[in-house]
Design an enzyme around this catalytic site. Structure first.
Site, PDB file in Angstrom:
ATOM      1  CE  LYS A   1       3.156  -5.846   3.754  1.00 20.31           C
ATOM      2  NZ  LYS A   1       2.630  -4.812   4.213  1.00 20.31           N
TER       3      LYS A   1
ATOM      4  CD  GLU B   1       7.990  -0.132   7.497  1.00 17.63           C
ATOM      5  OE1 GLU B   1       6.973  -0.729   7.496  1.00 17.63           O
ATOM      6  OE2 GLU B   1       8.385   1.368   6.677  1.00 17.63           O
TER       7      GLU B   1
ATOM      8  CD  GLU C   1       0.889  -1.493   7.933  1.00 19.93           C
ATOM      9  OE1 GLU C   1       0.698  -1.087   8.843  1.00 19.93           O
ATOM     10  OE2 GLU C   1       1.207  -1.428   6.942  1.00 19.93           O
TER      11      GLU C   1
ATOM     12  CG  ASP D   1       0.333  -4.117   2.000  1.00 19.87           C
ATOM     13  OD1 ASP D   1      -0.384  -4.806   3.555  1.00 19.87           O
ATOM     14  OD2 ASP D   1       0.973  -3.153   2.163  1.00 19.87           O
TER      15      ASP D   1
ATOM     16  CG  ASP E   1      -0.394   0.064   2.462  1.00 23.83           C
ATOM     17  OD1 ASP E   1       0.710  -0.170   2.763  1.00 23.83           O
ATOM     18  OD2 ASP E   1      -0.501   0.078   3.841  1.00 23.83           O
ATOM     19  CB  SER E   2       4.442   1.575  -0.163  1.00 29.99           C
ATOM     20  OG  SER E   2       4.637   0.236  -0.988  1.00 29.99           O
TER      21      SER E   2
HETATM   22  O1  KIV Z   1       3.622  -0.849   1.577  1.00 30.80           O
HETATM   23  C1  KIV Z   1       5.492  -1.979   1.334  1.00 30.80           C
HETATM   24  O2  KIV Z   1       5.496  -1.219   0.620  1.00 30.80           O
HETATM   25  C2  KIV Z   1       5.098  -2.587   2.694  1.00 30.80           C
HETATM   26  C3  KIV Z   1       6.424  -2.404   2.728  1.00 30.80           C
HETATM   27  C4  KIV Z   1       7.092  -1.639   2.930  1.00 30.80           C
HETATM   28  C5  KIV Z   1       6.519  -4.118   2.976  1.00 30.80           C
HETATM   29  O3  KIV Z   1       4.612  -3.180   3.172  1.00 30.80           O
END
Ligand code: KIV
Length: 259
Positions: free
Chosen positions: A108, A177, A110, A79, A40-41
């Site tokens: 993924k 992280e 969090e 994510d 989600d970056s």
């Molecule tokens: O969103 C993302 O790119 C991430 C990485 C920093 C692991 O969660």
């Protein structure tokens, strides 16, 4: 790469993970990486937003589809965006939507002990889950910033508890992280699933980097843990400048580019 090889990588070989948001770059990363994360970056580096919190499920599905299309043999992880897994039912419904609309191999999530029941619900319903603990970007507003973790014995203990809870809930791997190296060492040794570090030193079972950081396209700031393997921004500016000059000077297009 399949999920069993990923699980069996622990103590055998280091896992290489890189983010991608589109087919073009996914194709470039497919051969050298074991997993591609549609992080989600993308909300920051692709959409230009100040944090990841406004990424939507539709956005994540759109980009995951592009990545899966560009890298059809890659193990692609989607994510789950902020707010898409606030309770077990919501999480399962949204993960099923990801599985039914994309070829993602996993999702993924969090969160540590606080999210273990949600992860358990997902894995019991055949969703492959990668955890994410330590510095969690989706907590940036509630925690008042991106804070490095594992600075005290108590916090290391909490991180170990988080990792163990995620493992017990059935996750196949964990992203760790922004933690001190000693914390990363203890977390990595505490679980039998691979721990993939980002800003966690050289003691984890693998590494993940955001593609636009490692290739030097994101230039606003460089976190300490990032190594730039290419000065992408500089290379692009130079190429675009040359293109503009050649058009102005009548050099491009030449006979070679004519029909
Ligand atoms: O969103 C993302 O790119 C991430 C990485 C920093 C692991 O969660």
């Amino acid at each position: 790469m399949n999920i069993n090889k990923i699980k069996n990588s622990k103590n055998n070989f280091k896992l290489i993970v890189i983010t991608a948001y589109d087919a073009l770059f996914a194709k470039l990363f497919e051969k050298e990486s074991h997993m591609i994360l549609v992080g989600d970056s993308l909300n920051m580096s692709f959409a230009g937003k100040p944090d990841t919190l406004s990424a939507t499920l539709d956005q994540m599905i759109y980009h995951t589809n592009a990545v899966c299309t560009g890298a059809p043999s890659a193990f692609v992880i989607c994510d789950m965006p902020f707010g898409s897994y606030i309770n077990k039912d919501e999480a399962l419904r949204n993960c099923i939507e990801v599985y039914s609309k994309t070829q993602a191999a996993a999702v993924k999530i969090e969160g540590g002990e606080d999210r273990a029941d949600i992860i358990k619900h997902l894995t019991s319903n055949s969703i492959a889950v990668m955890g994410h603990i330590g510095l969690m970007p989706q907590y940036v507003r509630s925690e008042g910033g991106y804070l490095v973790r594992g600075k005290t014995a108590e916090d290391i203990e909490q991180l170990v508890k988080d990792a163990k809870a995620i493992e017990a809930a059935g996750a196949f791997s964990i992203v760790l992280e922004g933690v001190k190296t000693q914390a990363a060492r203890e977390v990595t040794q505490a679980v039998n699933i691979p721990v993939i570090g980002i800003g966690a030193g050289n003691v984890t079972d693998g590494q993940v980097l955001v593609w636009s950081d490692m290739l030097g396209f994101f230039e606003d700031f460089k976190p300490k843990f990032v190594k730039r393997y290419l000065m992408g921004g500089e290379a692009v500016r130079k190429a675009v400048k040359q293109y503009a000059q050649e058009v102005q000077n009548g050099i491009f297009p030449s006979k070679e580019e004519e029909y």
